[in-house]
Design a protein around this motif. Structure first.
Motif, short mmCIF file in Angstrom:
data_model
loop_
_atom_site.label_atom_id
_atom_site.label_comp_id
_atom_site.label_asym_id
_atom_site.label_seq_id
_atom_site.Cartn_x
_atom_site.Cartn_y
_atom_site.Cartn_z
N PRO A 127 0.81 -1.22 0.00
CA PRO A 127 0.00 0.00 0.00
C PRO A 127 0.84 1.27 0.00
N ALA A 128 1.95 1.27 0.74
CA ALA A 128 2.82 2.45 0.76
C ALA A 128 3.42 2.71 -0.62
N LEU A 129 3.84 1.66 -1.29
CA LEU A 129 4.42 1.80 -2.62
C LEU A 129 3.39 2.30 -3.63
N ILE A 130 2.15 1.90 -3.45
CA ILE A 130 1.09 2.33 -4.38
C ILE A 130 0.69 3.78 -4.12
N TYR A 131 0.41 4.13 -2.87
CA TYR A 131 -0.20 5.42 -2.57
C TYR A 131 0.79 6.53 -2.23
N ILE A 132 1.98 6.18 -1.81
CA ILE A 132 2.98 7.21 -1.52
C ILE A 132 3.95 7.38 -2.67
N PHE A 133 4.35 6.26 -3.29
CA PHE A 133 5.35 6.32 -4.35
C PHE A 133 4.76 6.15 -5.75
N SER A 134 3.44 6.04 -5.83
CA SER A 134 2.71 6.04 -7.11
C SER A 134 3.09 4.89 -8.04
N LEU A 135 3.42 3.74 -7.50
CA LEU A 135 3.68 2.57 -8.32
C LEU A 135 2.36 1.86 -8.61
N ASP A 136 2.26 1.22 -9.78
CA ASP A 136 1.06 0.43 -10.02
C ASP A 136 1.17 -0.86 -9.20
N ILE A 137 0.08 -1.60 -9.13
CA ILE A 137 0.01 -2.72 -8.20
C ILE A 137 1.01 -3.83 -8.55
N VAL A 138 1.29 -4.03 -9.85
CA VAL A 138 2.24 -5.08 -10.24
C VAL A 138 3.66 -4.67 -9.87
N ALA A 139 4.04 -3.43 -10.20
CA ALA A 139 5.38 -2.93 -9.86
C ALA A 139 5.57 -2.87 -8.35
N ALA A 140 4.51 -2.48 -7.62
CA ALA A 140 4.59 -2.40 -6.16
C ALA A 140 4.81 -3.78 -5.56
N GLY A 141 4.09 -4.78 -6.08
CA GLY A 141 4.27 -6.14 -5.57
C GLY A 141 5.66 -6.67 -5.83
N THR A 142 6.20 -6.38 -7.03
CA THR A 142 7.54 -6.86 -7.38
C THR A 142 8.60 -6.16 -6.54
N ALA A 143 8.47 -4.83 -6.38
CA ALA A 143 9.42 -4.09 -5.55
C ALA A 143 9.36 -4.56 -4.10
N SER A 144 8.15 -4.85 -3.62
CA SER A 144 8.00 -5.33 -2.25
C SER A 144 8.71 -6.65 -2.04
N LEU A 145 8.64 -7.52 -3.04
CA LEU A 145 9.35 -8.80 -2.94
C LEU A 145 10.85 -8.59 -2.85
N LEU A 146 11.37 -7.64 -3.64
CA LEU A 146 12.80 -7.35 -3.60
C LEU A 146 13.22 -6.88 -2.22
N VAL A 147 12.41 -6.01 -1.61
CA VAL A 147 12.73 -5.52 -0.26
C VAL A 147 12.60 -6.64 0.77
N SER A 148 11.61 -7.52 0.54
CA SER A 148 11.34 -8.59 1.51
C SER A 148 12.51 -9.56 1.65
N ILE A 149 13.25 -9.78 0.56
CA ILE A 149 14.32 -10.79 0.59
C ILE A 149 15.35 -10.49 1.68
N PRO A 150 16.03 -9.32 1.65
CA PRO A 150 17.00 -9.06 2.72
C PRO A 150 16.35 -8.84 4.08
N THR A 151 15.12 -8.28 4.08
CA THR A 151 14.43 -8.02 5.35
C THR A 151 14.13 -9.33 6.08
#
Length: 218
Positions: A127-151
């Motif tokens: 939700p933060a990636l969609i509404y704060i950084f204006s990513l579409d839902i597919v790009a937001a999901g993919t970026a979230s996965l990238l962040v999730s790996i090291p986290t």
């Protein structure tokens, strides 16, 4: 409980790695989302480490109530968006400095939540990636996965070093991870094909279900 958190983190790690690699293979990641994800990743690692240290030290019930309220509001917003246009106060136009600062701050906060509760954090990050950084839902999901790996990896390793993971728990995690990995591969394969409105409805439903799980689990 701490062993269950460690198991969940290991299963989550296997799942997000496979899902991200499949999405990356399909070209579902753009330069803007990569920049945000890399900044969030750096602070998320720190946050996940701190969260693991703070397990059993942060009052869990008040934290869960706060996060549940957030998930309900955002879940309804996303899920109803294809049918009703609901204004959202946090739609911002950000410069590079502001964007980097927000990405770092949000990454740290979600990392702490991830390490504390043993979750990947995507339900808060997308939700933060969609509404704060204006990513579409597919790009937001993919970026979230990238962040999730090291986290998730950071939180899991800290729990493991603290002795929260034994051999039996590892076997259970790997066994559970097999099904999750298969599902992640199949789901990621359809991420760029399914209509974005359908994805929003599904994401909204998932956020509501995550809320129910959060407030009802012991």
């Amino acid at each position: 409980m701490v062993t269950a958190i460690a198991v969940n983190l290991l299963v989550g790690l296997l799942t997000v790695v496979v899902s991200f690699l499949r999405r990356f293979q399909l070209g579902l990641l753009n330069g803007h989302s990569v920049n945000i994800a890399l900044i969030m990743s750096a602070t998320s690692i720190i946050g996940a480490y701190l969260g693991a240290l703070l397990t059993d030290k942060i009052p869990e019930k008040p934290l869960k109530r706060l996060l549940a309220a957030f998930l309900i509001i955002v879940g309804l917003k996303i899920g109803l968006e294809p049918f009703i246009q609901i204004p959202f106060a946090f739609a911002l136009t950000l410069g590079f400095v502001e964007e980097a600062f927000l990405a770092a701050t949000i990454g740290l906060a979600i990392g702490i939540i991830s390490g504390t509760l043993g979750v990947a954090g995507g339900e808060f990050r997308i939700p933060a990636l969609i509404y704060i950084f204006s990513l579409d839902i597919v790009a937001a999901g993919t970026a979230s996965l990238l962040v999730s790996i090291p986290t998730v990896a950071s939180g899991f390793l800290k729990h493991k070093n603290m002795g929260h993971m034994n051999r039996n728990a590892t076997v259970i995690a790997v066994a559970m991870g097999i099904g999750s990995v298969l599902g992640a591969f199949i789901g990621a394969s359809y991420a760029g094909v399914v209509e974005k409105e359908v994805l929003k409805v599904l994401l909204g439903a998932i956020l509501i279900l995550a809320t129910i799980r959060m407030v009802t689990e012991p």
